[in-house]
Scaffold this motif. Sequence first.
Motif, PDB file in Angstrom:
ATOM      1  N   GLY A  71       0.847  -1.213   0.117  1.00 26.62           N
ATOM      2  CA  GLY A  71      -0.007  -0.183   0.045  1.00 26.62           C
ATOM      3  C   GLY A  71       0.922   1.356  -0.135  1.00 26.62           C
ATOM      4  O   GLY A  71       2.025   1.090  -0.599  1.00 26.62           O
ATOM      5  N   SER A  72       0.386   2.314   0.541  1.00 20.44           N
ATOM      6  CA  SER A  72       1.090   3.540   0.739  1.00 20.44           C
ATOM      7  C   SER A  72       1.313   4.074   1.872  1.00 20.44           C
ATOM      8  O   SER A  72       0.325   3.996   2.629  1.00 20.44           O
ATOM      9  N   ALA A  73       2.202   4.694   2.414  1.00 20.80           N
ATOM     10  CA  ALA A  73       2.705   5.073   4.003  1.00 20.80           C
ATOM     11  C   ALA A  73       1.949   6.361   4.094  1.00 20.80           C
ATOM     12  O   ALA A  73       1.099   7.143   3.316  1.00 20.80           O
ATOM     13  N   MET A  74       1.377   6.340   5.363  1.00 15.37           N
ATOM     14  CA  MET A  74       0.750   7.550   5.982  1.00 15.37           C
ATOM     15  C   MET A  74       1.476   8.558   6.836  1.00 15.37           C
ATOM     16  O   MET A  74       2.243   7.949   7.696  1.00 15.37           O
ATOM     17  N   LEU A  75       1.226   9.602   6.781  1.00 20.55           N
ATOM     18  CA  LEU A  75       1.650  10.601   7.789  1.00 20.55           C
ATOM     19  C   LEU A  75       0.866  11.455   8.564  1.00 20.55           C
ATOM     20  O   LEU A  75      -0.242  12.064   7.569  1.00 20.55           O
ATOM     21  N   ASP A  76       0.792  11.546   9.778  1.00 29.19           N
ATOM     22  CA  ASP A  76      -0.358  12.130  10.545  1.00 29.19           C
ATOM     23  C   ASP A  76      -1.870  11.972  10.062  1.00 29.19           C
ATOM     24  O   ASP A  76      -2.777  12.731  10.069  1.00 29.19           O
ATOM     25  N   GLY A  77      -1.899  10.621   9.634  1.00 31.33           N
ATOM     26  CA  GLY A  77      -3.395  10.079   9.650  1.00 31.33           C
ATOM     27  C   GLY A  77      -3.682  10.359   8.464  1.00 31.33           C
ATOM     28  O   GLY A  77      -4.702   9.468   8.100  1.00 31.33           O
ATOM     29  N   GLU A  78      -2.803  10.632   7.408  1.00 33.70           N
ATOM     30  CA  GLU A  78      -3.034  10.907   5.925  1.00 33.70           C
ATOM     31  C   GLU A  78      -2.441   9.971   5.201  1.00 33.70           C
ATOM     32  O   GLU A  78      -1.105   9.861   5.306  1.00 33.70           O
ATOM     33  N   THR A  79      -2.890   9.666   4.097  1.00 36.53           N
ATOM     34  CA  THR A  79      -2.125   8.660   3.325  1.00 36.53           C
ATOM     35  C   THR A  79      -1.432   9.483   2.061  1.00 36.53           C
ATOM     36  O   THR A  79      -1.903  10.421   1.610  1.00 36.53           O
ATOM     37  N   VAL A  80      -0.184   9.257   2.120  1.00 34.53           N
ATOM     38  CA  VAL A  80       0.508   9.874   1.127  1.00 34.53           C
ATOM     39  C   VAL A  80       0.786   9.398  -0.107  1.00 34.53           C
ATOM     40  O   VAL A  80       1.264   8.082  -0.334  1.00 34.53           O
ATOM     41  N   ASP A  84       3.665   3.765  20.270  1.00 31.32           N
ATOM     42  CA  ASP A  84       2.542   3.276  21.342  1.00 31.32           C
ATOM     43  C   ASP A  84       1.252   3.879  20.695  1.00 31.32           C
ATOM     44  O   ASP A  84       0.195   3.214  21.129  1.00 31.32           O
ATOM     45  N   GLU A  85       1.186   5.262  20.517  1.00 30.96           N
ATOM     46  CA  GLU A  85       0.151   5.962  20.484  1.00 30.96           C
ATOM     47  C   GLU A  85      -0.573   5.454  19.121  1.00 30.96           C
ATOM     48  O   GLU A  85      -1.827   5.128  19.025  1.00 30.96           O
ATOM     49  N   THR A  86       0.165   5.658  18.047  1.00 31.32           N
ATOM     50  CA  THR A  86      -0.163   5.351  16.763  1.00 31.32           C
ATOM     51  C   THR A  86      -0.710   3.827  16.589  1.00 31.32           C
ATOM     52  O   THR A  86      -1.857   3.617  16.026  1.00 31.32           O
ATOM     53  N   GLY A 133      -6.714   2.673  11.850  1.00 31.27           N
ATOM     54  CA  GLY A 133      -7.939   2.193  11.470  1.00 31.27           C
ATOM     55  C   GLY A 133      -8.110   0.896  10.906  1.00 31.27           C
ATOM     56  O   GLY A 133      -6.928   0.207  10.649  1.00 31.27           O
ATOM     57  N   ILE A 134      -9.133   0.540  10.413  1.00 28.04           N
ATOM     58  CA  ILE A 134      -9.299  -0.921   9.569  1.00 28.04           C
ATOM     59  C   ILE A 134      -8.468  -0.843   8.402  1.00 28.04           C
ATOM     60  O   ILE A 134      -8.604   0.220   7.584  1.00 28.04           O
ATOM     61  N   ALA A 187       6.743   2.279   8.614  1.00 26.27           N
ATOM     62  CA  ALA A 187       5.617   2.989   7.864  1.00 26.27           C
ATOM     63  C   ALA A 187       4.389   2.550   8.253  1.00 26.27           C
ATOM     64  O   ALA A 187       3.942   1.320   8.264  1.00 26.27           O
ATOM     65  N   ALA A 188       3.461   3.707   8.746  1.00 30.59           N
ATOM     66  CA  ALA A 188       2.132   3.390   9.028  1.00 30.59           C
ATOM     67  C   ALA A 188       1.427   3.197   7.518  1.00 30.59           C
ATOM     68  O   ALA A 188       1.722   4.247   6.893  1.00 30.59           O
ATOM     69  N   THR A 189       0.664   2.264   7.196  1.00 31.00           N
ATOM     70  CA  THR A 189       0.222   2.091   5.692  1.00 31.00           C
ATOM     71  C   THR A 189      -1.195   1.861   5.760  1.00 31.00           C
ATOM     72  O   THR A 189      -1.599   1.108   6.481  1.00 31.00           O
ATOM     73  N   MET A 190      -1.523   2.549   4.304  1.00 35.38           N
ATOM     74  CA  MET A 190      -3.026   2.260   4.054  1.00 35.38           C
ATOM     75  C   MET A 190      -2.893   1.123   3.302  1.00 35.38           C
ATOM     76  O   MET A 190      -2.236   1.163   2.060  1.00 35.38           O
ATOM     77  N   MET A 191      -3.508  -0.054   3.632  1.00 42.12           N
ATOM     78  CA  MET A 191      -3.210  -1.289   2.872  1.00 42.12           C
ATOM     79  C   MET A 191      -4.086  -1.430   1.785  1.00 42.12           C
ATOM     80  O   MET A 191      -5.144  -0.709   1.675  1.00 42.12           O
TER      81      MET A 191
END
Length: 504
Positions: A25-34, A374-376, A381-382, A400-404
Amino acid sequence: MSREEVFFNHITEGYKTKGEFITFGSAMLDGETVKEAFVKVPLKTLNRHGLIAGATGTGKTKSLQVMAENLSEKGIPVLLMDIKGDLSGLAKASPGHAKIDERHAAIGLPFEAKKFPIEVLTISDQKGVKLRATISEFGPVLLSRILDLSEAQSGIVSIIFKYCDDNKLPLLDLKDFRKVLQFSTGKGKDEIQSEYGLISKASTGAILRKIIEIEQQGGDLFFGERSFDVKDLVRTDENGNGIISVLRLTDIQNKPKLFSTFMLQLLAEVYATFPEQGDSGKPELVIFIDEAHLIFREASKALVSQIESIVKLIRSKGIGLFFVTQNPKDVPEDVLAQLGLKVQHALRAFTAKDRKAIKLASENYPDSEYYDVDETLTQLGIGEAFISVLNEKGRPTPLAATMMRAPMSRMDILTDKELKQLIENSRLFYKYNEDIDRESAYEILSDKIEKINEREEVEEKKKEIAKSSKSSSTRRSTRMNPILKVVTSATFIRGVLGILKRVL
């Protein structure tokens, strides 16, 4: 340069690959998909194993589905453990949805609905191609570890296998093994003791109790013929797509011993069968173990140790193992340390124990200036996950926090009619679902015991006849002849003497 641009370059550079790869997928920054900050895993590193974890309903199964689809597209066969029964939909293309289109637009990947070639397998009485293995294939060491036997009991198992080898007694199923055990302390006690040493009846009784435990969990269905050839897991279809073997295990939740037994035998058989592959460009086979805690629950230390050893060694055969579970702590630390790829979906903190578990889970990931792990972890989200993989040089990629991406196939199960048709069209179904019960240790020993009993009966009858004959002879020898008895009687003698007196 903006923070987002710096982050984009950070991810793009960190996930750069030269060889083939799959995109999560694509990485996320501050809760938004880049958009187009693609998170990729090189095929070359997939034999370094991995973990897919997260709370219920966070998207673990869909991530597993995405990986299986992409591996199949690359011509890599896959084996999936379908505990919840929701992976058969891989055989049908996704019907699509507006939310899927929205997700892929944010990621920057086009969405294409596809179906994939699947094979439905089973180790129980569910519908599908039956996976079986013989007792002989386990061998004395592996069987002893599965049964959690003591050193003395393991020695008896080794004697049993040796006796069967020497006397050409095939050990195919549990009734074969049970029969030999009973024979060793029964009719065959003297024969076995003279050749192999004394076998304790108390020890064989303990082993029999362990066998009954396996039988009660369905082991009588798993052990037997025809034995499954693990090379049938490594196949491609006419289009070059890797076949996805879906092992249906929806009835295995209350049978952890059987599940552990099956998994250990499968991994051991794969390790023994597949050749050394070295550092190849892609794996030979990738295995996903859903609800992985079931393998380790109630498993003995010896069994867990055996699994840990195989996990360490099997990657040299080009096999990738992925454990899917709710929390990383469900997997032993020694196994967790071997996992190069981690897909961590959200964890939920409802109790102090949950918060400690999240703290421990966060320590499994590299530090990042872009995330408070810890927080993230509690805010994902799902269909979103923290991802860390190994690059082609074996180094960890940036966290990377990722939007799958969404699965290309149906995110639902097949209907009974669709499942029946799929199974009936399988060539493996007709190869493995024939019931075979050829002559083995049970039948051979049953016949041998019957002959022993017949000989014993003949001997017993001979003894009885001899005893009866001796008794009869003794009675005859002590019984006086009737004529002699009359002649020598006192009355007869007195009568004769009286006659003589009168004559004289």
